[in-house]
Scaffold this motif. Structure first.
Motif, PDB file in Angstrom:
ATOM      1  N   ARG A   1     -24.375 -27.764  26.104  1.00  0.00           N
ATOM      2  CA  ARG A   1     -25.014 -28.346  27.286  1.00  0.00           C
ATOM      3  C   ARG A   1     -26.368 -27.680  27.529  1.00  0.00           C
ATOM      4  N   PRO A   2     -27.309 -28.407  28.118  1.00  0.00           N
ATOM      5  CA  PRO A   2     -28.525 -27.749  28.595  1.00  0.00           C
ATOM      6  C   PRO A   2     -28.128 -26.632  29.577  1.00  0.00           C
ATOM      7  N   PRO A   3     -28.844 -25.528  29.634  1.00  0.00           N
ATOM      8  CA  PRO A   3     -30.166 -25.283  29.045  1.00  0.00           C
ATOM      9  C   PRO A   3     -30.149 -24.735  27.630  1.00  0.00           C
ATOM     10  N   PHE A   4     -28.962 -24.654  26.988  1.00  0.00           N
ATOM     11  CA  PHE A   4     -28.931 -24.133  25.619  1.00  0.00           C
ATOM     12  C   PHE A   4     -29.748 -25.022  24.699  1.00  0.00           C
ATOM     13  N   ILE A   5     -30.572 -24.395  23.848  1.00  0.00           N
ATOM     14  CA  ILE A   5     -31.186 -25.099  22.740  1.00  0.00           C
ATOM     15  C   ILE A   5     -30.480 -24.628  21.473  1.00  0.00           C
ATOM     16  N   GLU A   6     -30.608 -25.386  20.381  1.00  0.00           N
ATOM     17  CA  GLU A   6     -29.733 -25.137  19.234  1.00  0.00           C
ATOM     18  C   GLU A   6     -30.485 -25.111  17.917  1.00  0.00           C
ATOM     19  N   TRP A   7     -30.105 -24.170  17.060  1.00  0.00           N
ATOM     20  CA  TRP A   7     -30.570 -24.202  15.678  1.00  0.00           C
ATOM     21  C   TRP A   7     -30.136 -25.533  15.062  1.00  0.00           C
ATOM     22  N   ASN A   8     -31.064 -26.196  14.375  1.00  0.00           N
ATOM     23  CA  ASN A   8     -30.801 -27.534  13.842  1.00  0.00           C
ATOM     24  C   ASN A   8     -30.818 -27.502  12.317  1.00  0.00           C
ATOM     25  N   ASP A   9     -29.641 -27.331  11.712  1.00  0.00           N
ATOM     26  CA  ASP A   9     -29.576 -27.298  10.257  1.00  0.00           C
ATOM     27  C   ASP A   9     -29.756 -28.678   9.633  1.00  0.00           C
ATOM     28  N   ARG A  10     -29.520 -29.734  10.414  1.00  0.00           N
ATOM     29  CA  ARG A  10     -29.807 -31.081   9.902  1.00  0.00           C
ATOM     30  C   ARG A  10     -31.304 -31.241   9.675  1.00  0.00           C
ATOM     31  N   TYR A  11     -32.109 -30.703  10.581  1.00  0.00           N
ATOM     32  CA  TYR A  11     -33.557 -30.701  10.380  1.00  0.00           C
ATOM     33  C   TYR A  11     -33.883 -29.965   9.087  1.00  0.00           C
ATOM     34  N   ARG A  12     -33.388 -28.753   8.954  1.00  0.00           N
ATOM     35  CA  ARG A  12     -33.655 -27.938   7.758  1.00  0.00           C
ATOM     36  C   ARG A  12     -33.341 -28.708   6.476  1.00  0.00           C
ATOM     37  N   ASP A  13     -32.166 -29.307   6.427  1.00  0.00           N
ATOM     38  CA  ASP A  13     -31.722 -29.956   5.188  1.00  0.00           C
ATOM     39  C   ASP A  13     -32.487 -31.238   4.896  1.00  0.00           C
ATOM     40  N   ASP A  14     -32.752 -32.033   5.935  1.00  0.00           N
ATOM     41  CA  ASP A  14     -33.461 -33.295   5.702  1.00  0.00           C
ATOM     42  C   ASP A  14     -34.902 -33.064   5.263  1.00  0.00           C
ATOM     43  N   ILE A  15     -35.563 -32.061   5.839  1.00  0.00           N
ATOM     44  CA  ILE A  15     -36.938 -31.767   5.425  1.00  0.00           C
ATOM     45  C   ILE A  15     -36.953 -31.261   3.987  1.00  0.00           C
ATOM     46  N   ASP A  64     -31.026 -38.575  17.457  1.00  0.00           N
ATOM     47  CA  ASP A  64     -29.683 -38.966  17.032  1.00  0.00           C
ATOM     48  C   ASP A  64     -28.663 -37.873  17.308  1.00  0.00           C
ATOM     49  N   ILE A  65     -29.137 -36.637  17.419  1.00  0.00           N
ATOM     50  CA  ILE A  65     -28.252 -35.501  17.669  1.00  0.00           C
ATOM     51  C   ILE A  65     -28.286 -35.084  19.132  1.00  0.00           C
ATOM     52  N   GLY A  68     -29.797 -36.689  21.760  1.00  0.00           N
ATOM     53  CA  GLY A  68     -29.867 -37.729  22.779  1.00  0.00           C
ATOM     54  C   GLY A  68     -28.544 -38.404  23.035  1.00  0.00           C
ATOM     55  N   ARG A  69     -27.466 -37.861  22.475  1.00  0.00           N
ATOM     56  CA  ARG A  69     -26.154 -38.509  22.573  1.00  0.00           C
ATOM     57  C   ARG A  69     -25.669 -38.613  24.011  1.00  0.00           C
ATOM     58  N   GLN A  70     -25.955 -37.638  24.816  1.00  0.00           N
ATOM     59  CA  GLN A  70     -25.428 -37.599  26.189  1.00  0.00           C
ATOM     60  C   GLN A  70     -26.444 -38.130  27.190  1.00  0.00           C
ATOM     61  N   GLY A  71     -27.380 -38.948  26.694  1.00  0.00           N
ATOM     62  CA  GLY A  71     -28.381 -39.520  27.579  1.00  0.00           C
ATOM     63  C   GLY A  71     -29.468 -38.558  27.982  1.00  0.00           C
ATOM     64  N   GLN A  72     -29.589 -37.434  27.264  1.00  0.00           N
ATOM     65  CA  GLN A  72     -30.622 -36.457  27.598  1.00  0.00           C
ATOM     66  C   GLN A  72     -31.998 -36.998  27.199  1.00  0.00           C
ATOM     67  N   PRO A  73     -33.018 -36.789  28.018  1.00  0.00           N
ATOM     68  CA  PRO A  73     -34.353 -37.330  27.711  1.00  0.00           C
ATOM     69  C   PRO A  73     -35.176 -36.468  26.770  1.00  0.00           C
ATOM     70  N   ALA A  74     -34.730 -35.230  26.533  1.00  0.00           N
ATOM     71  CA  ALA A  74     -35.543 -34.304  25.747  1.00  0.00           C
ATOM     72  C   ALA A  74     -34.707 -33.643  24.663  1.00  0.00           C
ATOM     73  N   ARG A 107     -33.289 -30.660  22.333  1.00  0.00           N
ATOM     74  CA  ARG A 107     -32.930 -29.241  22.438  1.00  0.00           C
ATOM     75  C   ARG A 107     -32.922 -28.594  21.049  1.00  0.00           C
ATOM     76  N   SER A 108     -33.634 -29.215  20.113  1.00  0.00           N
ATOM     77  CA  SER A 108     -33.628 -28.755  18.730  1.00  0.00           C
ATOM     78  C   SER A 108     -34.531 -27.539  18.533  1.00  0.00           C
ATOM     79  N   VAL A 109     -34.029 -26.570  17.779  1.00  0.00           N
ATOM     80  CA  VAL A 109     -34.873 -25.516  17.219  1.00  0.00           C
ATOM     81  C   VAL A 109     -35.064 -25.879  15.750  1.00  0.00           C
ATOM     82  N   ASN A 110     -36.248 -26.384  15.436  1.00  0.00           N
ATOM     83  CA  ASN A 110     -36.542 -26.847  14.086  1.00  0.00           C
ATOM     84  C   ASN A 110     -36.935 -25.679  13.200  1.00  0.00           C
ATOM     85  N   PHE A 111     -36.321 -25.593  12.036  1.00  0.00           N
ATOM     86  CA  PHE A 111     -36.689 -24.546  11.085  1.00  0.00           C
ATOM     87  C   PHE A 111     -36.418 -25.047   9.672  1.00  0.00           C
ATOM     88  N   ILE A 112     -37.154 -24.501   8.733  1.00  0.00           N
ATOM     89  CA  ILE A 112     -36.976 -24.847   7.328  1.00  0.00           C
ATOM     90  C   ILE A 112     -36.333 -23.708   6.558  1.00  0.00           C
TER      91      ILE A 112
END
Length: 666
Positions: A374-388, A411-412, A414-420, A422-427
């Motif tokens: 849940r917000p305010p947690f932001i999250e490491w996004n391994d889907r970003y890492r792998d897709d890039i 797609d990850i 915005g599931r709960q109707g969040q407008p922003a 919470r991804s931490v993008n990294f490669i």
């Protein structure tokens, strides 16, 4: 519950510890060198399973440890053994680093007293709390992940005695580097005291990452020889430069490991309560390290909260990254995004505006929870890492995934109707291959870890431009440089928070080692003298561009519709010809080109031109009356009338044209 730990007053010290199963608890007082036990005093029950004792005449600096007695039945989670000296779970300082010894894991009546092997907790009168200021870090910024020791161990500008410590991060040369990169906050890999896994000493190796804590508040004396004051002063120096500090903390397991592990603290005080057990009495292992902390237990929950408040109140840190964070949300073994501990952290007044970062997976049942915090947690996004990585490796059918990741991964998140987002993008991160190794090694090379290359992930989605590991061929070197530039440009062009691991901006290599946790040596120490200054300059330019165009760091999801009073859509997805990407384009498995056109960037549009193909290509951008396209980065000399190089990302900014501007197609 009354205050736990060692509370220093002008009259003496109050020692207090919690256990629901012990029959007797003692505090052992040691001499000033910690080598001799001078007194052993039994603690008295105070209620709520707290045992305490006030000892007059003791002062700040007293060395101590706890001992506990009760049933010894490991099969039932009971490990009481008064011969084991135990570190106070609330210790704020220890007098030396932990060193593994087999006697620490000896069964009751099979080993001698462990006091000579154990660091001693040091009772300290805590300094006056810092003036807690609002967190410097805001979502959308640049997080710079670093290992304190390896980051400065070879930095020639830093005094040798200070290298590899928290204090070194406050050196002007370090701060200058961070400012040049536009770092919003440094994320310090664990700096609390940890112990080596038992298989490492026979191999002559040492855990260099620190993800194996014993207790949660005491800093590692090797990383912070000045203790809490050293951390506080460094945080203040970084804050003065506009840089926040995030601590990477491990609350999911401890270095007491499985049933064959050492008894150091929580296990000897009340393993049944502090660790989660399975119905058959065995330790749960949702972490892959032998034990799982029972974060749904009220006493554990309080200890975690007290730890977080401790580092905010007495060091002024800006936030926390939680390793294997689903453990913190497990209730009776199952993850619950509304678990009491997660709600308590998010709702705590002292923690309310701190940045909270979840690593949203562990290895237990249902442990992959990306997007479910849940917000305010932001999250490491391994889907970003792998897709890039897949896109730049040349995998087919990835252009749609690339666009989704560039736009914040709705797609990850915005599931709960969040407008922003919470991804931490990294490669690349501390765990896995470095950015430079991603383009130089198709396979991992973890032989130095002593496990015959069996450890670490087998598929890092990496590729090899040329001969693996070869660095002498100029053409190979150029191809690898270009691929690193493309990966970095993609990261800095991505919407939301981004993370860069220290040294990736100048080509650090671990020689293909994807699991270098046990390499406290030149494999992980950053080579400042040999760094790629051209890549470093390019990274700094990317960061400056990102800061200049807020549309890149904005965390709100893109809609394709005009924003506010502007008639310009917040995003348009175009082909290289300037036409909108159609369904056939999105579904074309061979497509490796696209343009992301962002609106409202400094009065004009920002075009991100991605050529992931292995062929050059001419890109055409749509023209508006009174505007022209110019390179957005000074280091990129772009002429859109000529083909853009293969495997590259370019940036063009739309600005108002002068009176003599041309209307020709560009």
């Amino acid at each position: 519950m009354s205050q736990l730990g060692a509370t220093v007053t002008s009259e003496g010290i109050r020692f207090a510890v919690w256990s629901s199963s012990a029959r007797h608890l003692w505090v052992s007082i040691f001499n000033d060198s910690g080598t001799r036990e001078v007194e052993r005093l039994e603690l008295k029950p105070e209620g709520e399973d707290v045992y305490a004792l006030f000892v007059s005449s003791l002062a700040s600096g007293t060395r101590y440890g706890f001992r506990a007695d009760g049933d010894y039945a490991p099969e039932r989670g009971l490990w009481f053994d008064p011969e084991k000296l135990l570190t106070d779970p609330y210790a704020v300082e220890i007098d030396r680093r932990y060193q593994y010894h087999w006697r620490l894991a000896a069964r009751r009546n099979e080993g001698a007293d462990t006091a000579p092997l154990m660091p001693k907790a040091v009772a300290r009168a805590l300094p006056e709390p810092v003036l807690v200021k609002p967190s410097l870090f805001q979502p959308g910024g640049l997080i710079y992940e670093l290992n304190v020791r390896s980051f400065t161990k070879l930095h020639s500008d830093i005094p040798e005695a200070q290298r590899g410590t928290v204090a070194a991060l406050a050196h002007p040369a370090v701060i200058e580097h961070l400012k040049r990169l536009g770092v919003s906050a440094v994320e310090l890999m664990p700096i609390t005291a940890s112990i080596d896994e038992r298989h490492l000493p026979p191999l002559g190796l040492h855990n260099a990452w620190g993800y194996n804590p014993v207790t949660f508040m005491a800093l590692d004396p090797g990383l912070a020889p000045g203790g809490l004051a050293e951390l506080r002063d460094t945080v203040a120096a970084l804050r003065e430069a506009g840089i926040g500090t995030i601590l990477d903390l491990v609350f999911n397991h401890t270095g007491e490991s499985d049933r064959l592990g050492p008894t150091l603290s929580l296990r000897g005080l009340d393993a049944q309560a502090y660790y989660r057990h399975l119905p058959d009495g065995l330790l749960a292992n949702d972490t892959g390290t032998g034990n799982t902390v029972a974060c749904d237990h009220p006493v554990v929950r309080q200890m975690v909260l007290d730890t977080l408040r401790h580092f905010v109140r007495h060091a002024g840190v800006d936030g926390f990254r939680f390793d294997l964070a689903p453990v913190l949300g497990r209730v009776e073994g199952a993850f619950d995004p509304d678990a009491p501990l997660l709600r308590a952290i998010a709702g705590d007044p002292m923690l309310a505006d701190r940045v909270l970062i979840a690593e949203p997976w562990d290895v237990g049942p249902g442990g992959y929870q990306l997007g479910n915090f849940r917000p305010p947690f932001i999250e490491w996004n391994d889907r970003y890492r792998d897709d890039i990585r897949r896109f730049w490796r040349g995998d087919p059918g990835v252009v749609g995934a690339l666009a989704t990741r560039l736009a914040g991964s709705s797609d990850i998140f915005g599931r709960q109707g969040q407008p922003a987002s919470r991804s931490v993008n990294f490669i690349a991160a501390h765990d896995g291959m470095t950015l430079a190794d991603l383009v130089a090694y198709e396979n991992k090379h973890n032989e130095a870890n002593g496990e015959e290359n069996r450890d670490g992930h087998d598929d890092n989605l990496s590729w090899n431009n040329g001969v693996e590991g070869e660095t002498d061929d100029a053409e190979i070197a150029r191809a690898r440089f270009d691929d690193q530039c493309a990966l970095l440009a993609t990261l800095f062009a991505s919407r939301g928070t981004i993370m860069l691991t220290a040294g990736d901006e100048f080509g650090r290599t671990q020689k293909g080692n994807s699991n270098a946790y046990a390499q406290d040596n030149a494999i992980t120490w950053l080579d400042w003298a040999g760094r790629d200054r051209a890549l470093e300059q390019y990274t700094a330019a990317l960061s400056a561009m990102r800061r200049a165009f807020p549309a890149l760091s904005d965390t709100h999801f893109l809609t394709g519709k005009p924003a506010g009073a502007s008639a310009i859509p917040d995003v348009e997805w175009l082909t290289e010809t300037g036409a909108p990407l159609g369904e056939a384009d999105w579904n074309d498995p061979g497509r490796h080109r696209l343009v992301m056109m962002l609106g409202n960037s400094g009065g004009g549009r920002l075009a991100v031109l991605v050529n992931g193909d292995r062929r050059q290509c001419v890109f055409t951008l749509p023209i508006r009356d009174g505007y022209e396209w110019r390179p957005a980065i000074e280091t990129q000399a772009i002429d859109l009338a000529r083909p853009l190089p293969d495997r590259t990302v370019s940036f063009m900014i739309e600005r108002r044209a002068g009176k003599a501007s041309s209307r020709k197609e560009s």
